[in-house]
Design a protein around this motif. Structure first.
Motif, PDB file in Angstrom:
ATOM      1  N   ASP A   4      -4.335  -5.610   1.142  1.00  0.00           N
ATOM      2  CA  ASP A   4      -5.164  -6.816   1.106  1.00  0.00           C
ATOM      3  C   ASP A   4      -4.467  -7.914   0.293  1.00  0.00           C
ATOM      4  O   ASP A   4      -4.214  -7.747  -0.904  1.00  0.00           O
ATOM      5  CB  ASP A   4      -6.537  -6.463   0.499  1.00  0.00           C
ATOM      6  CG  ASP A   4      -7.449  -7.670   0.486  1.00  0.00           C
ATOM      7  OD1 ASP A   4      -7.755  -8.182   1.574  1.00  0.00           O
ATOM      8  OD2 ASP A   4      -7.829  -8.118  -0.619  1.00  0.00           O
ATOM      9  N   ASN A  61      -3.561  -2.065  -1.450  1.00  0.00           N
ATOM     10  CA  ASN A  61      -4.199  -1.469  -0.265  1.00  0.00           C
ATOM     11  C   ASN A  61      -4.196  -2.406   0.940  1.00  0.00           C
ATOM     12  O   ASN A  61      -5.183  -2.494   1.676  1.00  0.00           O
ATOM     13  CB  ASN A  61      -5.647  -1.071  -0.580  1.00  0.00           C
ATOM     14  CG  ASN A  61      -5.668   0.235  -1.358  1.00  0.00           C
ATOM     15  OD1 ASN A  61      -4.921   1.164  -1.042  1.00  0.00           O
ATOM     16  ND2 ASN A  61      -6.492   0.290  -2.396  1.00  0.00           N
ATOM     17  N   LEU A  93       0.348   3.745   2.243  1.00  0.00           N
ATOM     18  CA  LEU A  93       0.019   4.470   3.473  1.00  0.00           C
ATOM     19  C   LEU A  93       1.250   5.021   4.187  1.00  0.00           C
ATOM     20  O   LEU A  93       1.207   6.082   4.773  1.00  0.00           O
ATOM     21  CB  LEU A  93      -0.761   3.556   4.427  1.00  0.00           C
ATOM     22  CG  LEU A  93      -2.234   3.371   4.093  1.00  0.00           C
ATOM     23  CD1 LEU A  93      -2.916   2.503   5.120  1.00  0.00           C
ATOM     24  CD2 LEU A  93      -2.937   4.736   4.005  1.00  0.00           C
ATOM     25  N   SER A 150       0.873  -1.184   0.000  1.00  0.00           N
ATOM     26  CA  SER A 150       0.000   0.000   0.000  1.00  0.00           C
ATOM     27  C   SER A 150       0.902   1.224   0.000  1.00  0.00           C
ATOM     28  O   SER A 150       2.122   1.096   0.075  1.00  0.00           O
ATOM     29  CB  SER A 150      -0.909   0.007   1.228  1.00  0.00           C
ATOM     30  OG  SER A 150      -0.232   0.581   2.326  1.00  0.00           O
ATOM     31  N   ASN A 166      -1.387  -1.374  -6.597  1.00  0.00           N
ATOM     32  CA  ASN A 166      -1.446  -1.077  -5.162  1.00  0.00           C
ATOM     33  C   ASN A 166      -2.545  -1.939  -4.551  1.00  0.00           C
ATOM     34  O   ASN A 166      -3.712  -1.802  -4.896  1.00  0.00           O
ATOM     35  CB  ASN A 166      -1.761   0.412  -4.996  1.00  0.00           C
ATOM     36  CG  ASN A 166      -2.131   0.780  -3.573  1.00  0.00           C
ATOM     37  OD1 ASN A 166      -1.961  -0.016  -2.643  1.00  0.00           O
ATOM     38  ND2 ASN A 166      -2.632   1.994  -3.399  1.00  0.00           N
TER      39      ASN A 166
END
Ligand code: BGC
Length: 363
Positions: free
Chosen positions: A90, A88, A58, A56, A86
């Motif tokens: 998961d 995220n 972040l 991700s 990407n």
């Protein structure tokens, strides 16, 4: 007079209509151009296709990793395409993104895995399709990847531990707020850190692993254990993002600075705290170097695949055990950054500017 008015009105209507017609024509021609580009993209080409998969974006560093990687590829091979994915955070999304890239005919895959043990099946699928894989920053276990490129993660932990010991620990008690065990780096960093603690008879009161590197979980853990902090001298934070939320939690209880912290990544806020004296140190990992080297290796491996040759990568002499195989390992040494050397490391390298880091001086 009335006729004249009518004539003028008609003229106006005609010019508005022709203007509208022009706009319409312009719009359709853009549409056509777009369609053509799409068609061109869909056409199988001989250009190198690199699949770049992220966990991700972040955490601050990853955007930089991505930007440098893409621009390094473009510098070396302007025709090459880098397809960035990407997930995220998961793992199922990451797997399907990798499968998509395999189907698309990627020449090489560069992967920041979410779970070091979670990609077995897709890694086999890549192998069967003859696509080389580079594990970027985090090792993919039991998969015999073609290259693991990272920092020396054990050294990251060693540097964190040494910085805390050198700063003087009154009660010889520390707490660890680490990243998830699914990330192979976490165990390496912990190994280095625990060794320094052991050698200096420092007790690790507890070790928490924040799921998915979610720093708010680490903060929540800290909030729930705040009463137990009385004799804790320092908190080893798995990265600077965790250090930031820890700092906020401690600040709310007027404990910031009293309880020492260390982290890694040289995030901007962490660097600001280092010069302010509210974080002992951060570990600087020159991600530009990592991404540039990874781009070079990706081009070599991708072209090897195209030419159906398999040559060992030059400059990669080390190996690391992935649980089943010894895989080629290229690593870069991390650097401990404190108040005294931040100018010569972070600022001199251009990682952050002087004004950004010394924000409090400008206030
Ligand atoms: C990286 C760190 C990063 C963390 C969270 C780790 O694998 O080594 O640099 O902060 O992941 O993204």
């Amino acid at each position: 007079m009335k006729k004249m008015y009518c004539f003028n009105r008609n003229k106006k209507i005609i010019s508005i209509l022709s203007l509208l017609l022009c706009i319409c024509m312009l719009l359709t021609s853009c549409g056509k151009e777009q369609k053509q580009t799409v068609q061109q993209e869909e056409k199988p080409s001989d250009n190198l296709l690199i699949g770049l998969c992220f966990d991700s974006f972040l955490i601050e560093r990853w955007q930089r990793d991505c930007d440098v990687f893409v621009s390094s590829v473009k510098e070396q091979d302007p025709e090459a395409e880098v397809n960035v994915q990407n997930a995220n955070g998961d793992i199922e999304t990451q797997k399907s993104q990798i499968r998509y890239l395999i189907e698309k005919g990627a020449d090489v895959l560069v992967i920041v895995c979410i779970d070091s043990d979670g990609l077995g099946d897709v890694m086999n699928e890549a192998k069967n399709a003859g696509i080389p894989v580079i594990a970027y920053d985090r090792l993919i276990n039991n998969s015999n990847v073609d290259l693991y490129i990272s920092f020396n993660n054990e050294r990251v932990g060693t540097l964190m531990g040494q910085a805390l010991v050198n700063s003087g620990l009154e009660n010889n008690n520390v707490l660890m707020l680490s990243g998830p065990t699914e990330d192979s780096n976490v165990a390496w960093v912990e190994k280095g850190f625990r060794k320094v603690m052991e050698d200096n008879s420092v007790t690790i009161k507890d070790c928490y692993h924040a799921p998915g590197w979610r720093s708010e979980q680490a903060a929540e853990y800290l909030g729930n254990h705040i009463e137990e902090l009385d004799d804790v001298d320092a908190i080893m934070c798995g990265n600077d993002d965790i250090a930031t939320t820890v700092f906020r939690t401690l600040s709310e209880r007027r404990l910031a600075g009293k309880i020492k912290t260390v982290g890694q990544d040289a995030d901007l806020e962490a660097c600001q705290r280092v010069v302010e004296g509210t974080q002992v140190m951060t570990v600087y990992k020159p991600v530009e170097k990592l991404a540039q080297n990874a781009a070079e290796f990706a081009i070599i491996l991708g072209n090897n695949k195209k030419q159906e040759i398999s040559e060992p990568l030059e400059n990669v002499k080390d190996t690391i055990y992935d649980g089943t195989f010894d895989v080629p390992y290229f690593y870069i040494d991390p650097v401990a950054v404190n108040k005294d050397n931040i100018d010569d490391t972070i600022i001199a390298s251009g990682f952050h500017t002087h004004d950004e880091v010394y924000l409090y001086e400008n206030e």
